[in-house]
Design a protein around this motif. Structure first.
Motif, PDB file in Angstrom:
ATOM      1  N   ILE A  23      60.010  65.924  60.364  1.00  0.00           N
ATOM      2  CA  ILE A  23      59.985  66.576  61.852  1.00  0.00           C
ATOM      3  C   ILE A  23      58.355  67.101  61.676  1.00  0.00           C
ATOM      4  O   ILE A  23      58.097  68.095  61.051  1.00  0.00           O
ATOM      5  N   ASP A  24      58.003  67.803  63.300  1.00  0.00           N
ATOM      6  CA  ASP A  24      56.293  68.309  62.938  1.00  0.00           C
ATOM      7  C   ASP A  24      56.900  69.766  62.641  1.00  0.00           C
ATOM      8  O   ASP A  24      57.671  70.534  63.255  1.00  0.00           O
ATOM      9  N   GLU A  25      55.470  70.127  62.137  1.00  0.00           N
ATOM     10  CA  GLU A  25      55.219  71.596  61.339  1.00  0.00           C
ATOM     11  C   GLU A  25      55.128  72.492  62.581  1.00  0.00           C
ATOM     12  O   GLU A  25      55.847  73.591  62.165  1.00  0.00           O
ATOM     13  N   LYS A  26      54.626  72.173  63.336  1.00  0.00           N
ATOM     14  CA  LYS A  26      54.896  73.424  64.550  1.00  0.00           C
ATOM     15  C   LYS A  26      55.744  73.493  65.378  1.00  0.00           C
ATOM     16  O   LYS A  26      56.270  74.711  65.995  1.00  0.00           O
ATOM     17  N   ASN A  27      56.900  72.810  65.309  1.00  0.00           N
ATOM     18  CA  ASN A  27      57.941  73.020  65.239  1.00  0.00           C
ATOM     19  C   ASN A  27      59.064  73.800  64.807  1.00  0.00           C
ATOM     20  O   ASN A  27      59.145  73.647  63.674  1.00  0.00           O
ATOM     21  N   GLN A  28      59.442  74.165  65.687  1.00  0.00           N
ATOM     22  CA  GLN A  28      59.827  76.187  64.626  1.00  0.00           C
ATOM     23  C   GLN A  28      61.462  75.547  63.695  1.00  0.00           C
ATOM     24  O   GLN A  28      61.983  76.623  63.066  1.00  0.00           O
ATOM     25  N   VAL A  29      61.524  74.899  64.640  1.00  0.00           N
ATOM     26  CA  VAL A  29      63.114  74.088  64.017  1.00  0.00           C
ATOM     27  C   VAL A  29      63.354  74.364  62.934  1.00  0.00           C
ATOM     28  O   VAL A  29      64.196  74.191  61.944  1.00  0.00           O
ATOM     29  N   LYS A  30      61.635  73.449  62.365  1.00  0.00           N
ATOM     30  CA  LYS A  30      62.354  72.616  61.289  1.00  0.00           C
ATOM     31  C   LYS A  30      62.491  74.120  60.349  1.00  0.00           C
ATOM     32  O   LYS A  30      63.038  73.097  59.250  1.00  0.00           O
ATOM     33  N   HIS A  35      65.972  74.568  55.929  1.00  0.00           N
ATOM     34  CA  HIS A  35      66.466  76.148  54.963  1.00  0.00           C
ATOM     35  C   HIS A  35      68.317  75.453  54.966  1.00  0.00           C
ATOM     36  O   HIS A  35      68.981  75.191  53.552  1.00  0.00           O
ATOM     37  N   VAL A  36      68.527  75.155  56.261  1.00  0.00           N
ATOM     38  CA  VAL A  36      70.399  74.508  55.977  1.00  0.00           C
ATOM     39  C   VAL A  36      70.533  73.136  55.210  1.00  0.00           C
ATOM     40  O   VAL A  36      71.456  73.090  54.310  1.00  0.00           O
ATOM     41  N   CYS A  37      69.978  72.314  55.230  1.00  0.00           N
ATOM     42  CA  CYS A  37      69.516  70.803  55.181  1.00  0.00           C
ATOM     43  C   CYS A  37      69.626  70.479  53.626  1.00  0.00           C
ATOM     44  O   CYS A  37      69.799  69.889  52.988  1.00  0.00           O
ATOM     45  N   ASN A  38      68.760  72.042  52.929  1.00  0.00           N
ATOM     46  CA  ASN A  38      68.524  71.703  51.192  1.00  0.00           C
ATOM     47  C   ASN A  38      68.577  72.185  50.397  1.00  0.00           C
ATOM     48  O   ASN A  38      68.634  72.713  50.030  1.00  0.00           O
ATOM     49  N   ALA A  39      70.223  73.198  50.825  1.00  0.00           N
ATOM     50  CA  ALA A  39      70.814  73.154  51.069  1.00  0.00           C
ATOM     51  C   ALA A  39      72.317  73.379  49.359  1.00  0.00           C
ATOM     52  O   ALA A  39      72.983  73.834  48.816  1.00  0.00           O
ATOM     53  N   GLU A  94      71.934  82.528  52.050  1.00  0.00           N
ATOM     54  CA  GLU A  94      71.578  83.186  53.201  1.00  0.00           C
ATOM     55  C   GLU A  94      71.956  82.166  54.285  1.00  0.00           C
ATOM     56  O   GLU A  94      71.704  80.893  54.516  1.00  0.00           O
ATOM     57  N   THR A  95      72.485  82.254  55.676  1.00  0.00           N
ATOM     58  CA  THR A  95      73.336  81.135  56.608  1.00  0.00           C
ATOM     59  C   THR A  95      71.846  81.867  57.066  1.00  0.00           C
ATOM     60  O   THR A  95      71.486  82.362  57.277  1.00  0.00           O
ATOM     61  N   ALA A  96      71.777  80.217  58.595  1.00  0.00           N
ATOM     62  CA  ALA A  96      70.951  80.302  58.963  1.00  0.00           C
ATOM     63  C   ALA A  96      70.163  81.383  60.478  1.00  0.00           C
ATOM     64  O   ALA A  96      69.637  82.648  60.227  1.00  0.00           O
ATOM     65  N   ASN A  97      71.833  81.884  60.778  1.00  0.00           N
ATOM     66  CA  ASN A  97      71.835  82.995  61.489  1.00  0.00           C
ATOM     67  C   ASN A  97      71.747  84.500  60.723  1.00  0.00           C
ATOM     68  O   ASN A  97      70.922  84.842  61.455  1.00  0.00           O
ATOM     69  N   ALA A 105      69.464  79.609  65.297  1.00  0.00           N
ATOM     70  CA  ALA A 105      70.694  78.794  64.179  1.00  0.00           C
ATOM     71  C   ALA A 105      70.974  78.084  64.963  1.00  0.00           C
ATOM     72  O   ALA A 105      71.065  76.838  65.062  1.00  0.00           O
ATOM     73  N   MET A 106      71.524  78.646  66.290  1.00  0.00           N
ATOM     74  CA  MET A 106      72.053  77.727  67.611  1.00  0.00           C
ATOM     75  C   MET A 106      71.868  76.740  67.914  1.00  0.00           C
ATOM     76  O   MET A 106      71.746  75.794  68.305  1.00  0.00           O
ATOM     77  N   LEU A 107      69.637  76.780  68.431  1.00  0.00           N
ATOM     78  CA  LEU A 107      69.646  75.813  68.837  1.00  0.00           C
ATOM     79  C   LEU A 107      69.513  74.885  67.676  1.00  0.00           C
ATOM     80  O   LEU A 107      68.538  73.534  67.717  1.00  0.00           O
ATOM     81  N   ALA A 108      68.568  75.270  65.804  1.00  0.00           N
ATOM     82  CA  ALA A 108      69.126  74.669  65.030  1.00  0.00           C
ATOM     83  C   ALA A 108      70.083  73.038  65.273  1.00  0.00           C
ATOM     84  O   ALA A 108      70.065  72.082  65.060  1.00  0.00           O
ATOM     85  N   GLY A 109      71.408  73.521  65.325  1.00  0.00           N
ATOM     86  CA  GLY A 109      72.046  73.006  65.282  1.00  0.00           C
ATOM     87  C   GLY A 109      72.672  72.141  66.626  1.00  0.00           C
ATOM     88  O   GLY A 109      72.686  70.456  66.792  1.00  0.00           O
ATOM     89  N   ASP A 110      71.903  72.547  67.702  1.00  0.00           N
ATOM     90  CA  ASP A 110      71.717  71.698  69.148  1.00  0.00           C
ATOM     91  C   ASP A 110      70.906  70.442  68.720  1.00  0.00           C
ATOM     92  O   ASP A 110      70.972  69.299  68.848  1.00  0.00           O
ATOM     93  N   PHE A 111      69.460  71.292  67.705  1.00  0.00           N
ATOM     94  CA  PHE A 111      69.152  69.614  67.662  1.00  0.00           C
ATOM     95  C   PHE A 111      69.248  68.644  66.336  1.00  0.00           C
ATOM     96  O   PHE A 111      68.922  67.660  67.398  1.00  0.00           O
ATOM     97  N   LEU A 112      70.266  69.290  65.549  1.00  0.00           N
ATOM     98  CA  LEU A 112      70.514  68.691  64.517  1.00  0.00           C
ATOM     99  C   LEU A 112      71.867  67.247  65.185  1.00  0.00           C
ATOM    100  O   LEU A 112      72.115  66.195  64.693  1.00  0.00           O
ATOM    101  N   ILE A 113      72.072  67.737  66.526  1.00  0.00           N
ATOM    102  CA  ILE A 113      73.380  66.959  67.457  1.00  0.00           C
ATOM    103  C   ILE A 113      72.475  65.811  67.816  1.00  0.00           C
ATOM    104  O   ILE A 113      72.689  64.908  67.890  1.00  0.00           O
ATOM    105  N   SER A 114      71.532  66.509  68.841  1.00  0.00           N
ATOM    106  CA  SER A 114      71.039  65.264  69.342  1.00  0.00           C
ATOM    107  C   SER A 114      70.908  64.406  68.277  1.00  0.00           C
ATOM    108  O   SER A 114      70.114  63.460  69.365  1.00  0.00           O
ATOM    109  N   LYS A 115      70.375  64.677  67.705  1.00  0.00           N
ATOM    110  CA  LYS A 115      69.021  63.758  66.664  1.00  0.00           C
ATOM    111  C   LYS A 115      70.346  62.716  65.543  1.00  0.00           C
ATOM    112  O   LYS A 115      69.919  61.980  65.957  1.00  0.00           O
TER     113      LYS A 115
END
Ligand code: FPP
Ligand code: MG
Length: 285
Positions: A23-30, A35-39, A94-97, A105-115
């Motif tokens: 994921i691009d470093e400039k992508n704010q979702v990264k 955080h979530v996927c490395n938990a 801590e949770t993403a929210n 948090a909501m958009l990170a979820g959307d990103f993961l579903i799309s991927k």
């Protein structure tokens, strides 16, 4: 049980790390995704997909992207669940929210579903359709969960309807998708789907029981729905109610094992039998 040393676990872990890396470093979702996927999730569902595919004669390479898709939609569902439950802690962090705010948090979820959809795009229609249906059921189950929260405890029937949809559907899709990738016969797909569903049901009952008895110290939410033990407490003494829950868990696990025992004895089947234990009884501290 040392699932982390299994090849299936390590391959999923590697694929997940490489997805995050990419994921691009400039992508704010990264940062949220990372955080979530490395938990330190247990990766039970994708490992079950890989093992089901192997049981049907297909190697890890061919089903790794499908396994990663399952892990990503699972992570997305936990992010969205924490938004709905106002969760503040999951997997000991801590949770993403809580950490990044509701929108991120909501958009990170959307990103993961799309991927996950992108990852599945090269697979056969059956694999993709199974995945899509599980996502719809999860959403439907989560709506039932929210409705139940308002006036808990709900009935036993409502409880099972809810967990079958919100939790067991993804376990069932994982094992069925593995079977589809392995080009299994319809009956085999259906048996493996049933097996996954039973593990998923047992998993959620145990998860709820542990939350009720507060044995899960790595999780915290403002809202939580009724657990099976609370429903049984309406009809029996607390100790008896807990016993009734354990009987039900044993029943699901027993039936799940019976399905696996229809397959030829193999190292893969043995791993599935072990992960059945790990995902359920193994969660007790
Ligand atoms: C955890 O339940 C939540 C789920 C198993 C499912 C969540 C599903 C959604 C939010 C629908 C979103 C759908 C897609 C396709 C992304 P819980 O709150 O009982 O467990 P917990 O203790 O782990 O929070
Ligand atoms: Mg929750």
């Amino acid at each position: 049980m040392d699932i982390e040393s299994w090849e299936e676990f390590r391959e999923i872990d590697r694929a997940l790390a490489s997805f995050i890396d990419g994921i691009d470093e400039k992508n704010q979702v990264k940062k949220v995704v990372s955080h979530v996927c490395n938990a330190g999730g247990k990766k039970i569902r994708p490992v079950m997909l890989l093992l089901s595919a192997q049981l049907c004669g297909v190697g890890i390479r061919k089903c790794l992207d499908a396994g990663l898709a399952i892990e990503l939609i699972h992570s997305a569902s936990l992010i969205h669940d924490d938004l709905l439950d106002m969760g503040t802690m999951r997997r000991g962090i801590e949770t993403a929210n809580k950490k990044f705010g509701i929108g991120a948090a909501m958009l990170a979820g959307d990103f993961l579903i799309s991927k996950s959809i992108e990852l599945l795009s090269p697979y056969d229609k059956d694999v993709i359709a199974e995945f899509g249906r599980a996502g719809m059921q999860m959403a439907e189950g989560e709506v039932l969960d929210i409705e139940d929260m308002e006036g808990k405890p709900s009935s036993e029937e409502q409880y099972f309807d809810c967990i079958r949809k919100k939790t067991a559907s993804l376990f069932a899709a994982s094992t069925a998708m593995g079977a589809y990738v392995g080009k299994a016969e319809k009956e085999t797909v259906s048996e493996l789907r049933k097996y996954g569903e039973k593990v998923g049901i047992a998993y959620q009952i145990v998860d709820d029981l542990l939350e009720y008895t507060k044995k899960l110290e790595d999780k915290h939410s403002v809202h939580s729905s009724a657990s099976l033990v609370e429903i049984y407490i309406g009809r029996a003494e607390p100790e008896k109610a807990q016993n009734m829950v354990e009987v039900r868990v044993r029943k699901e696990i027993g039936e799940a094992r019976q399905i696996l025992n229809m397959f030829e004895d193999s190292a893969t089947r043995d791993k599935l039998l072990r992960i059945t234990e790990y995902a359920t009884y193994g969660m007790f501290p």
